[in-house]
Scaffold this motif. Structure first.
Motif, mmCIF file in Angstrom:
data_model
loop_
_atom_site.group_PDB
_atom_site.id
_atom_site.type_symbol
_atom_site.label_atom_id
_atom_site.label_comp_id
_atom_site.label_asym_id
_atom_site.label_seq_id
_atom_site.Cartn_x
_atom_site.Cartn_y
_atom_site.Cartn_z
ATOM 1 N N TYR A 291 1.805 67.213 -45.245
ATOM 2 C CA TYR A 291 1.765 65.806 -45.699
ATOM 3 C C TYR A 291 0.550 65.619 -46.592
ATOM 4 O O TYR A 291 -0.557 66.053 -46.254
ATOM 5 C CB TYR A 291 1.725 64.919 -44.456
ATOM 6 C CG TYR A 291 1.185 63.524 -44.635
ATOM 7 C CD1 TYR A 291 1.821 62.608 -45.455
ATOM 8 C CD2 TYR A 291 0.052 63.107 -43.927
ATOM 9 C CE1 TYR A 291 1.316 61.314 -45.585
ATOM 10 C CE2 TYR A 291 -0.446 61.826 -44.035
ATOM 11 C CZ TYR A 291 0.186 60.933 -44.876
ATOM 12 O OH TYR A 291 -0.307 59.665 -44.998
ATOM 13 N N GLY B 31 5.083 68.591 -48.592
ATOM 14 C CA GLY B 31 4.912 67.769 -47.394
ATOM 15 C C GLY B 31 6.232 67.103 -47.049
ATOM 16 O O GLY B 31 7.127 66.995 -47.902
ATOM 17 N N ASN B 32 6.357 66.650 -45.823
ATOM 18 C CA ASN B 32 7.633 66.041 -45.406
ATOM 19 C C ASN B 32 7.999 64.871 -46.327
ATOM 20 O O ASN B 32 7.196 63.990 -46.602
ATOM 21 C CB ASN B 32 7.630 65.627 -43.935
ATOM 22 C CG ASN B 32 6.519 64.691 -43.513
ATOM 23 O OD1 ASN B 32 6.490 64.193 -42.399
ATOM 24 N ND2 ASN B 32 5.575 64.430 -44.409
ATOM 25 N N GLN C 112 10.591 69.619 -47.984
ATOM 26 C CA GLN C 112 10.867 69.438 -46.559
ATOM 27 C C GLN C 112 11.441 68.040 -46.329
ATOM 28 O O GLN C 112 10.845 67.041 -46.737
ATOM 29 C CB GLN C 112 9.598 69.597 -45.716
ATOM 30 C CG GLN C 112 9.947 69.571 -44.227
ATOM 31 C CD GLN C 112 8.752 69.604 -43.319
ATOM 32 O OE1 GLN C 112 7.856 68.762 -43.435
ATOM 33 N NE2 GLN C 112 8.719 70.553 -42.398
ATOM 34 N N HIS D 127 8.133 69.504 -34.238
ATOM 35 C CA HIS D 127 6.988 68.598 -34.084
ATOM 36 C C HIS D 127 7.311 67.200 -33.561
ATOM 37 O O HIS D 127 6.494 66.295 -33.703
ATOM 38 C CB HIS D 127 6.200 68.481 -35.409
ATOM 39 C CG HIS D 127 5.704 69.807 -35.929
ATOM 40 N ND1 HIS D 127 5.157 69.978 -37.169
ATOM 41 C CD2 HIS D 127 5.700 71.048 -35.353
ATOM 42 C CE1 HIS D 127 4.836 71.261 -37.346
ATOM 43 N NE2 HIS D 127 5.162 71.929 -36.247
ATOM 44 N N LYS E 195 12.683 74.184 -39.926
ATOM 45 C CA LYS E 195 11.473 74.377 -39.118
ATOM 46 C C LYS E 195 11.813 73.973 -37.693
ATOM 47 O O LYS E 195 12.343 72.877 -37.466
ATOM 48 C CB LYS E 195 10.314 73.543 -39.671
ATOM 49 C CG LYS E 195 8.949 73.885 -39.057
ATOM 50 C CD LYS E 195 7.823 73.312 -39.913
ATOM 51 C CE LYS E 195 6.452 73.657 -39.395
ATOM 52 N NZ LYS E 195 5.384 73.199 -40.306
ATOM 53 N N SER F 215 7.739 77.103 -34.993
ATOM 54 C CA SER F 215 6.538 76.324 -34.718
ATOM 55 C C SER F 215 6.615 75.775 -33.293
ATOM 56 O O SER F 215 7.394 76.283 -32.471
ATOM 57 C CB SER F 215 6.413 75.202 -35.759
ATOM 58 O OG SER F 215 5.163 74.559 -35.656
ATOM 59 N N THR G 188 -1.114 72.164 -34.250
ATOM 60 C CA THR G 188 -2.339 72.478 -35.004
ATOM 61 C C THR G 188 -3.477 72.761 -34.022
ATOM 62 O O THR G 188 -4.295 71.894 -33.745
ATOM 63 C CB THR G 188 -2.724 71.303 -35.924
ATOM 64 O OG1 THR G 188 -2.708 70.091 -35.150
ATOM 65 C CG2 THR G 188 -1.780 71.156 -37.094
ATOM 66 N N VAL H 171 4.542 80.415 -38.202
ATOM 67 C CA VAL H 171 3.438 79.529 -38.584
ATOM 68 C C VAL H 171 2.512 79.346 -37.378
ATOM 69 O O VAL H 171 2.906 79.600 -36.244
ATOM 70 C CB VAL H 171 3.973 78.162 -39.093
ATOM 71 C CG1 VAL H 171 4.572 77.318 -37.970
ATOM 72 C CG2 VAL H 171 2.890 77.380 -39.834
ATOM 73 N N GLY H 172 1.298 78.891 -37.637
ATOM 74 C CA GLY H 172 0.383 78.532 -36.555
ATOM 75 C C GLY H 172 -0.795 79.471 -36.412
ATOM 76 O O GLY H 172 -0.683 80.541 -35.818
ATOM 77 N N SER I 89 3.580 81.740 -42.560
ATOM 78 C CA SER I 89 3.199 80.550 -43.326
ATOM 79 C C SER I 89 1.904 79.967 -42.789
ATOM 80 O O SER I 89 1.532 80.181 -41.634
ATOM 81 C CB SER I 89 4.325 79.517 -43.325
ATOM 82 O OG SER I 89 4.553 79.028 -42.045
ATOM 83 N N CYS J 164 -0.909 76.415 -43.267
ATOM 84 C CA CYS J 164 -1.107 75.053 -43.769
ATOM 85 C C CYS J 164 -2.584 74.788 -44.012
ATOM 86 O O CYS J 164 -3.033 74.681 -45.148
ATOM 87 C CB CYS J 164 -0.527 74.066 -42.758
ATOM 88 S SG CYS J 164 -1.111 72.384 -42.946
ATOM 89 N N VAL K 8 -6.926 66.678 -39.683
ATOM 90 C CA VAL K 8 -5.864 66.097 -38.867
ATOM 91 C C VAL K 8 -6.337 64.745 -38.315
ATOM 92 O O VAL K 8 -5.628 63.740 -38.404
ATOM 93 C CB VAL K 8 -5.481 67.045 -37.703
ATOM 94 C CG1 VAL K 8 -4.409 66.427 -36.821
ATOM 95 C CG2 VAL K 8 -5.032 68.400 -38.238
ATOM 96 N N ILE L 215 -6.312 62.043 -40.984
ATOM 97 C CA ILE L 215 -5.135 62.249 -41.827
ATOM 98 C C ILE L 215 -4.725 60.986 -42.602
ATOM 99 O O ILE L 215 -4.211 61.059 -43.712
ATOM 100 C CB ILE L 215 -3.969 62.807 -40.977
ATOM 101 C CG1 ILE L 215 -2.902 63.449 -41.853
ATOM 102 C CG2 ILE L 215 -3.378 61.764 -40.043
ATOM 103 C CD1 ILE L 215 -1.992 64.416 -41.107
ATOM 104 N N VAL M 158 -5.092 63.793 -48.097
ATOM 105 C CA VAL M 158 -5.442 64.851 -47.132
ATOM 106 C C VAL M 158 -6.326 65.878 -47.826
ATOM 107 O O VAL M 158 -6.038 66.324 -48.938
ATOM 108 C CB VAL M 158 -4.150 65.508 -46.580
ATOM 109 C CG1 VAL M 158 -4.470 66.802 -45.847
ATOM 110 C CG2 VAL M 158 -3.422 64.529 -45.661
#
Ligand SMILES: Cc1cc2nc3c(=O)[nH]c(=O)nc-3n(C[C@H](O)[C@H](O)[C@H](O)COP(=O)(O)O)c2cc1C
Ligand code: SF4
Length: 368
Positions: free
Chosen positions: A25, A57-58, A100, A169, A219, A253, A263, A294-295, A316, A318, A348, A351, A356
């Protein structure tokens, strides 16, 4: 044995290496979700860095599913000119890009949706949002499927190479997948197959409208941290259902707002990296669809180890790209020290404070 800088093709999309920029995002659109010059400037800096694939971003598919202020919108044809300018930024840099697609569902921000109901598959209270969503009617489910399909068509028309359905998420699509937040007794609930139906329908409808060559990624949460939520065993059942369709890739994720697992902080060594690897290992071999992990991935050595194991086709990141948009170029150039992101999560916590960004990098630049 795959390595970081090995090319790979997913669903016909040729990528120069195995690293994806995970959806992030941006908080850089206008109040109606339209692309701004600031968003274009932000992506211009990112896409010149040899990243294998960049996921935006979404982008929100319906205004009643808004998750955040100044988030990217894709619910209306009015968004198309801006999205086209954004896709042009990618194309001019030769950067593969997918959008996304998301709807906030149970984690929609009530104050952003003008008093409309927060919608979810079932009315399950969210401690994080301090709201109980309203259970969607079948007609509303059909409408939201239409919204995802129309959004995918817009992404394609704009010039993006594919879409990623955000089913992780704690947002709407993951609410459907989760036994904790989906207590429906109709064809969209009850068992894994029915809870996954919404994804299959969206997939099939996108295929019909955008063609069989248009990549549709996903995702997915393989671990929610909720008592009756998705765990690795349920994620295995979900990917077995998804395997019946030709999704281009599944990004593995975890976490929802209530559990905050997506996160994680305290990634201080190579051993702390890749905190969802155990879930990807459970999913490996259960589906033909390529996996993306991811992560907490932070170093080229760890990436090469993970890729060499064959568990996933891509990785991936972020937060590392928030701090260092040029990270991959740095690694490619021979400086293989780990990402400078220290996973402090200041970006975060703040945010909604504005675009960001990395607060550590700001502090570091102020010192020099
Ligand atoms: C500022 C910020 C914004 C994010 N926005 C999104 C998003 O729009 N969509 C999404 O799927 N995940 C989003 N995430 C989660 C990341 O894509 C990723 O799953 C998570 O940060 C773990 O990866 P990392 O350790 O490399 O940061 C966001 C994370 C951060 C820190
Ligand atoms: S503020 Fe910077 S260092 Fe901290 S997690 Fe975010 S990107 Fe990483």
């Amino acid at each position: 044995m795959a390595a970081l800088f090995d090319p790979v093709t997913i669903h016909g999309l040729r990528l120069p290496n195995r690293v994806v920029r995970s959806a992030t995002y941006e908080n850089r659109c206008d109040a109606d979700g339209r692309v701004t010059d600031e968003l274009l400037r932000f992506y211009r800096k990112l896409v010149v860095n040899d990243i294998g694939l960049v996921i935006t971003g979404n982008a929100i598919v319906h205004p009643w599913g808004l998750t955040a202020p100044h988030v990217l919108g894709i619910w209306s044809d009015e968004h198309l000119p801006g999205l086209t300018r954004l896709a042009t930024v990618f194309r001019d840099a030769g950067q593969a890009g997918v959008v996304q697609l998301s709807h906030g569902g149970r984690q929609t921000q009530p104050k952003l949706i003008d008093g409309h109901d927060v919608l979810a598959p079932s009315a399950v209270y969210s401690r994080a949002m301090k709201t109980t969503p309203r259970e969607m009617t079948l007609a509303e489910i059909r409408e939201v499927i239409d919204d995802f399909v129309a959004a995918a068509e817009r992404a394609q028309k704009a010039g993006f190479q594919g879409v990623q359905l955000h089913a992780a998420h704690g947002y709407l699509l993951s609410n459907f997948l989760s036994p904790c937040t989906n207590r429906r007794t109709d064809e969209f609930g009850q068992d894994t197959e029915a809870r996954t139906r919404i994804l299959l329908e969206i997939h099939d409808r996108i295929r019909a409208r955008c063609g069989s060559e248009f990549p549709v990624l996903l995702k997915l949460n393989a671990e929610e941290g909720l008592r009756t939520g998705i765990d690795a065993a349920e994620a295995v059942r979900i990917v077995q259902v998804l395997d019946k369709r030709d999704f281009a890739a599944i990004e593995v994720s975890g976490g929802v707002y209530e559990t905050g697992l997506a996160t994680r902080t305290k990634i201080n060594s190579k051993a702390d990296e890749a905190y969802f690897l155990h879930n990807a290992e459970r999913l490996h071999g259960e589906t033909e669809i390529p996996l993306i992990l991811v992560g907490g991935i932070r170093s080229p050595e760890r990436i090469d180890e993970i890729l060499a194991s064959g568990t996933v086709a891509l990785v991936s990141m972020c937060r590392p790209f928030i701090r260092e948009p040029g990270l991959l170029r740095r690694w490619h150039g021979g400086d293989r020290t780990a990402a400078r992101c220290i996973s402090c999560n200041e970006c975060v916590k703040r945010i909604f404070d504005g675009p960001v960004r990395c607060y550590q990098e700001e502090k570091a630049s102020a010192r020099t």
